[in-house]
Write an enzyme that holds these catalytic residues in place. Structure first.
Site, PDB file in Angstrom:
ATOM      1  N   ASN A   1       0.830  -1.204   0.000  1.00  0.00           N
ATOM      2  CA  ASN A   1       0.000   0.000   0.000  1.00  0.00           C
ATOM      3  C   ASN A   1       0.863   1.253   0.000  1.00  0.00           C
ATOM      4  OD1 ASN A   1      -2.018  -1.825   0.161  1.00  0.00           O
ATOM      5  ND2 ASN A   1      -2.496  -1.486   2.311  1.00  0.00           N
ATOM      6  N   VAL A   2       0.376   2.245  -0.715  1.00  0.00           N
ATOM      7  CA  VAL A   2       1.130   3.498  -0.820  1.00  0.00           C
ATOM      8  C   VAL A   2       0.468   4.592   0.016  1.00  0.00           C
ATOM      9  CG1 VAL A   2       2.052   2.924  -3.113  1.00  0.00           C
ATOM     10  CG2 VAL A   2      -0.136   4.152  -2.939  1.00  0.00           C
TER      11      VAL A   2
ATOM     12  N   HIS B   1       5.975  -0.570  -2.509  1.00  0.00           N
ATOM     13  CA  HIS B   1       5.577   0.174  -3.707  1.00  0.00           C
ATOM     14  C   HIS B   1       5.642   1.693  -3.517  1.00  0.00           C
ATOM     15  CE1 HIS B   1       3.247  -3.619  -5.218  1.00  0.00           C
ATOM     16  NE2 HIS B   1       4.538  -3.705  -5.399  1.00  0.00           N
TER      17      HIS B   1
ATOM     18  N   GLY C   1      -5.278  -9.140   2.757  1.00  0.00           N
ATOM     19  CA  GLY C   1      -5.821  -8.083   1.910  1.00  0.00           C
ATOM     20  C   GLY C   1      -5.109  -7.845   0.600  1.00  0.00           C
TER      21      GLY C   1
HETATM   22  N1  LIG Z   1       0.739   2.070  -8.395  1.00  0.00           N
HETATM   23  C1  LIG Z   1      -0.562   1.983  -8.600  1.00  0.00           C
HETATM   24  O1  LIG Z   1      -1.208   2.939  -8.672  1.00  0.00           O
HETATM   25  C2  LIG Z   1      -1.185   0.641  -8.684  1.00  0.00           C
HETATM   26  C3  LIG Z   1      -2.386   0.376  -9.311  1.00  0.00           C
HETATM   27  C4  LIG Z   1      -2.899  -0.916  -9.293  1.00  0.00           C
HETATM   28  C5  LIG Z   1      -2.216  -1.892  -8.664  1.00  0.00           C
HETATM   29  N2  LIG Z   1      -1.057  -1.588  -8.095  1.00  0.00           N
HETATM   30  C6  LIG Z   1      -0.274  -2.495  -7.357  1.00  0.00           C
HETATM   31  O2  LIG Z   1      -0.752  -3.766  -7.255  1.00  0.00           O
HETATM   32  C7  LIG Z   1      -0.551  -4.129  -5.917  1.00  0.00           C
HETATM   33  C8  LIG Z   1      -1.283  -5.362  -5.541  1.00  0.00           C
HETATM   34  O3  LIG Z   1      -2.619  -5.095  -5.376  1.00  0.00           O
HETATM   35  P1  LIG Z   1      -3.259  -5.446  -3.978  1.00  0.00           P
HETATM   36  O4  LIG Z   1      -3.189  -6.912  -3.814  1.00  0.00           O
HETATM   37  O5  LIG Z   1      -2.668  -4.572  -2.949  1.00  0.00           O
HETATM   38  O6  LIG Z   1      -4.722  -4.963  -4.196  1.00  0.00           O
HETATM   39  P2  LIG Z   1      -5.874  -5.632  -5.064  1.00  0.00           P
HETATM   40  O7  LIG Z   1      -6.872  -4.560  -5.276  1.00  0.00           O
HETATM   41  O8  LIG Z   1      -5.343  -6.372  -6.220  1.00  0.00           O
HETATM   42  O9  LIG Z   1      -6.489  -6.729  -4.087  1.00  0.00           O
HETATM   43  C9  LIG Z   1      -7.201  -6.403  -2.941  1.00  0.00           C
HETATM   44  C10 LIG Z   1      -7.511  -7.689  -2.217  1.00  0.00           C
HETATM   45  O10 LIG Z   1      -8.080  -7.360  -0.977  1.00  0.00           O
HETATM   46  C11 LIG Z   1      -9.145  -8.233  -0.723  1.00  0.00           C
HETATM   47  N3  LIG Z   1     -10.028  -7.527   0.204  1.00  0.00           N
HETATM   48  C12 LIG Z   1     -11.044  -6.665  -0.063  1.00  0.00           C
HETATM   49  N4  LIG Z   1     -11.561  -6.202   1.081  1.00  0.00           N
HETATM   50  C13 LIG Z   1     -10.853  -6.778   2.083  1.00  0.00           C
HETATM   51  C14 LIG Z   1     -10.920  -6.686   3.505  1.00  0.00           C
HETATM   52  N5  LIG Z   1     -11.802  -5.894   4.128  1.00  0.00           N
HETATM   53  N6  LIG Z   1     -10.042  -7.425   4.224  1.00  0.00           N
HETATM   54  C15 LIG Z   1      -9.134  -8.228   3.617  1.00  0.00           C
HETATM   55  N7  LIG Z   1      -9.047  -8.351   2.287  1.00  0.00           N
HETATM   56  C16 LIG Z   1      -9.888  -7.623   1.527  1.00  0.00           C
HETATM   57  C17 LIG Z   1      -9.754  -8.553  -2.056  1.00  0.00           C
HETATM   58  O11 LIG Z   1     -10.433  -9.798  -2.010  1.00  0.00           O
HETATM   59  C18 LIG Z   1      -8.497  -8.613  -2.935  1.00  0.00           C
HETATM   60  O12 LIG Z   1      -7.970  -9.925  -2.962  1.00  0.00           O
HETATM   61  C19 LIG Z   1      -0.972  -2.876  -5.229  1.00  0.00           C
HETATM   62  O13 LIG Z   1      -0.608  -2.802  -3.901  1.00  0.00           O
HETATM   63  C20 LIG Z   1      -0.300  -1.878  -5.996  1.00  0.00           C
HETATM   64  O14 LIG Z   1       0.997  -1.618  -5.574  1.00  0.00           O
HETATM   65  C21 LIG Z   1      -0.536  -0.347  -8.095  1.00  0.00           C
END
Ligand SMILES: NC(=O)c1ccc[n+]([C@@H]2O[C@H](COP(=O)([O-])OP(=O)(O)OC[C@H]3O[C@@H](n4cnc5c(N)ncnc54)[C@H](O)[C@@H]3O)[C@@H](O)[C@H]2O)c1
Ligand SMILES: [Zn+2]
Length: 256
Positions: free
Chosen positions: A111-112, A128, A197
């Site tokens: 998370n950022v 990130h 998450g």
């Molecule tokens: N730099 C950017 O702007 C950008 C954009 C898109 C993705 N990304 C990168 O991709 C990385 C990976 O994505 P991610 O996995 O962090 O996010 P994601 O959105 O891909 O996944 C979120 C996850 O959280 C789960 N979830 C939803 N609500 C929840 C809750 N209350 N408790 C627990 N889990 C819950 C969902 O089931 C899902 O599996 C991101 O952290 C990011 O660095 C970056």
């Protein structure tokens, strides 16, 4: 009756997680956007992940920024605004307390938003980057700087050379800072590795929990949905981080 209750207790996943954490000295936690969902910050994938019909994957790249920095900055300004209005939730709070509780504790976050730090978590490894940091696109040598102006309307610029600035985050296709990778891999020698998450589709973060398990850690996942790592952990808890972590902490506290 008593036997049935005991069985139920034994199989309660939060109790199982608390048992493992209660015996652990070194704990490593890996988090993703789902941990901040209860703070009102939309996750990238799934419901609410879209912004003006753009997919994050089509905005969070150097190529997208080179093509259309205004749109990419608009998206970041929108996210920065949401994040500025957000406060840490119960999941952040539990993890902050755990960062003081164990002999060794590392939290690797994708998370950022900075909410783990805001909650007071010790030893956060930002995989990130941070949405509150900016860098010069011309790489003029100016060091990355902090910019908390959430609602900026124009393109932010480098104060040293005047070039357009970019968010200090890691975009798709970019390298994770090597110190963060090193710190994360060092922390995988742990007793319990808990991943919460994250959709676990973005590497290398997605591979961390598997590597910790190969090194002997007990691996736990908390996510309301199944992910590519669900089948490869010791304990997969289907639920929201802000609820499940509180349940685990209650059980940990009972044991002292
Ligand atoms: N730099 C950017 O702007 C950008 C954009 C898109 C993705 N990304 C990168 O991709 C990385 C990976 O994505 P991610 O996995 O962090 O996010 P994601 O959105 O891909 O996944 C979120 C996850 O959280 C789960 N979830 C939803 N609500 C929840 C809750 N209350 N408790 C627990 N889990 C819950 C969902 O089931 C899902 O599996 C991101 O952290 C990011 O660095 C970056
Ligand atoms: Zn510059």
């Amino acid at each position: 009756m008593r036997a049935a209750a005991a069985t139920r207790l034994r199989t309660d996943p939060a109790t199982r997680a608390a048992e493992k954490l209660g015996a652990a000295r070194r704990v490593t936690v890996i988090t993703g956007a789902g941990v901040s969902a209860a703070s009102g910050i939309p996750t990238f994938r799934g419901a609410g992940g879209l912004w003006k019909n753009h997919r994050p994957e089509s905005l969070a790249t150097a190529a997208a920024f080179a093509r259309d920095p205004v749109t990419v900055w608009e998206w970041y300004a929108w996210r920065r605004q949401r994040i500025a209005e957000a406060t840490p939730n119960a999941a952040h709070a539990v993890l902050a307390r755990w960062s003081q509780r164990f002999e060794a504790f590392t939290l690797v976050t994708q998370n950022v938003d900075g909410l783990h730090e805001q909650a007071g978590t010790k030893n956060v490894v930002r995989f990130h980057g941070s949405i509150w940091r900016l860098r010069c696109t011309r790489r003029c040598g100016a060091p990355e700087w902090e910019d908390r102006n959430a609602a900026q309307r124009t393109l932010p610029r480098c104060e040293t050379c005047g070039a357009v600035a970019r968010p200090g985050v890691v975009w798709f296709g970019e390298e994770i800072p090597s110190e963060a990778v090193q710190a994360a891999f060092d922390a995988l020698d742990c007793d319990v590795c808990l991943v919460a998450g994250t959709s676990s589709v973005v590497t290398p973060a997605a591979g961390l929990v598997g590597e910790a398990r190969r090194r002997g850690a007990y691996a736990i996942e908390i996510n309301p949905e199944a992910t590519p790592v669900t089948g490869g952990v010791d304990l997969a808890i289907a639920g929201r981080a802000e609820e499940v972590l509180v349940e685990i902490e209650k059980r940990l506290s009972v044991k002292g």
